[in-house]
Design a protein around this motif. Structure first.
Motif, PDB file in Angstrom:
ATOM      1  N   ARG A  11       0.494   4.320  13.994  1.00 18.43           N
ATOM      2  CA  ARG A  11       0.208   3.415  12.878  1.00 18.43           C
ATOM      3  C   ARG A  11       1.428   3.007  12.053  1.00 18.43           C
ATOM      4  O   ARG A  11       1.315   2.216  11.127  1.00 18.43           O
ATOM      5  N   ILE A  12       2.597   3.551  12.347  1.00 20.49           N
ATOM      6  CA  ILE A  12       3.797   3.208  11.576  1.00 20.49           C
ATOM      7  C   ILE A  12       4.059   1.706  11.637  1.00 20.49           C
ATOM      8  O   ILE A  12       4.303   1.066  10.620  1.00 20.49           O
TER       9      ILE A  12
ATOM     10  N   MET B 132       0.859  -1.180   0.000  1.00 17.39           N
ATOM     11  CA  MET B 132       0.000   0.000   0.000  1.00 17.39           C
ATOM     12  C   MET B 132       0.898   1.233   0.000  1.00 17.39           C
ATOM     13  O   MET B 132       2.047   1.175   0.450  1.00 17.39           O
TER      14      MET B 132
ATOM     15  N   SER C 201       2.706  -4.868   7.015  1.00 17.50           N
ATOM     16  CA  SER C 201       2.328  -5.327   5.684  1.00 17.50           C
ATOM     17  C   SER C 201       3.543  -5.698   4.843  1.00 17.50           C
ATOM     18  O   SER C 201       3.426  -6.503   3.924  1.00 17.50           O
TER      19      SER C 201
ATOM     20  N   ILE D 276       1.294   9.639   8.344  1.00 24.33           N
ATOM     21  CA  ILE D 276       0.958   8.412   9.060  1.00 24.33           C
ATOM     22  C   ILE D 276       1.077   8.722  10.543  1.00 24.33           C
ATOM     23  O   ILE D 276       2.164   9.094  11.003  1.00 24.33           O
TER      24      ILE D 276
ATOM     25  N   GLY E 201       1.264   3.905   1.812  1.00 24.67           N
ATOM     26  CA  GLY E 201       1.884   4.305   3.079  1.00 24.67           C
ATOM     27  C   GLY E 201       3.053   3.420   3.455  1.00 24.67           C
ATOM     28  O   GLY E 201       4.133   3.898   3.819  1.00 24.67           O
ATOM     29  N   ALA E 202       2.872   2.113   3.364  1.00 28.06           N
ATOM     30  CA  ALA E 202       3.957   1.180   3.676  1.00 28.06           C
ATOM     31  C   ALA E 202       5.102   1.348   2.685  1.00 28.06           C
ATOM     32  O   ALA E 202       6.279   1.289   3.056  1.00 28.06           O
ATOM     33  N   ARG E 203       4.765   1.579   1.416  1.00 31.46           N
ATOM     34  CA  ARG E 203       5.797   1.794   0.403  1.00 31.46           C
ATOM     35  C   ARG E 203       6.596   3.048   0.727  1.00 31.46           C
ATOM     36  O   ARG E 203       7.826   3.068   0.603  1.00 31.46           O
TER      37      ARG E 203
ATOM     38  N   SER F  31       1.748  -0.182   9.436  1.00 28.36           N
ATOM     39  CA  SER F  31       2.094  -0.031   8.012  1.00 28.36           C
ATOM     40  C   SER F  31       3.214  -0.976   7.637  1.00 28.36           C
ATOM     41  O   SER F  31       3.204  -1.589   6.572  1.00 28.36           O
TER      42      SER F  31
ATOM     43  N   VAL G 293       7.133   4.394   3.688  1.00 28.21           N
ATOM     44  CA  VAL G 293       7.992   4.148   4.854  1.00 28.21           C
ATOM     45  C   VAL G 293       9.211   3.320   4.437  1.00 28.21           C
ATOM     46  O   VAL G 293      10.343   3.638   4.821  1.00 28.21           O
TER      47      VAL G 293
ATOM     48  N   HIS H 248       1.979  11.557   2.490  1.00 27.08           N
ATOM     49  CA  HIS H 248       1.667  10.288   3.167  1.00 27.08           C
ATOM     50  C   HIS H 248       1.753  10.436   4.686  1.00 27.08           C
ATOM     51  O   HIS H 248       2.564   9.771   5.332  1.00 27.08           O
TER      52      HIS H 248
END
Length: 172
Positions: free
Chosen positions: A106-107, A68, A113, A102, A70-72, A110, A74, A100
């Protein structure tokens, strides 16, 4: 209406077809015009050599493409920092990020995932791509994989059409 034709990569035939389509005309392509291959780079242009632990440039791209946004973002940040970053640095960077944001709480979610996607697209038996040291409160990526991730992110920058942008719908 705005048309974009790249004179360095688009052929005359491609440019003409775009203009014809924009004006509602059916593009005419005579038989002698060859179909030009897609000049844009893709995952096939990344090395398929083992970088470390079974990871290849193509697999790293598949991983970031499946994440996703956000994860990308980070994972990209940790890669930009050379593969090592403190939890606090990452949290602070994304707490007020323009594209983005976050929340600090929630880090971790993220980044969970990343592990899930690695299980789907990563090499069998590979250790975690993104390692966490809870005592030192640091994220780490092996040096051998940082360069591969940098190349994968460079491809993602020129081919955002290949990246996941929304959550996968859950089956009813």
């Amino acid at each position: 209406m705005r048309l974009t034709i790249d004179t360095e990569t688009d052929t005359y035939e491609q440019a003409l077809a775009v203009v014809q389509a924009a004006y509602g005309m059916r593009p005419v392509t005579p038989d002698e015009w060859s179909e030009a291959p897609d000049p844009r780079p893709g995952p096939q242009d990344l090395a398929d050599d083992d970088l470390a632990d079974g990871w290849t440039g193509r697999l790293l791209f598949q991983l970031i493409a499946a994440l996703m946004p956000g994860a990308r973002a980070v994972l990209r940040r940790i890669t930009e920092l050379g593969g090592t970053a403190s939890y606090d640095d990452v949290q602070e960077h994304f707490a007020h990020h323009l594209t983005h944001p976050i929340p600090i709480s929630r880090i971790g979610g993220s980044l969970t995932s990343v592990k899930a996607v690695q299980g789907r697209v990563g090499p069998d038996g590979a250790g975690p791509l993104l390692q966490r040291d809870e005592r030192a409160r640091r994220y780490r990526i092996d040096d051998e994989l940082v360069a591969g991730l940098q190349r994968a992110f460079a491809l993602a920058d020129v081919r955002p059409d290949l990246l996941r942008s929304t959550p996968v719908a859950k089956a009813p």
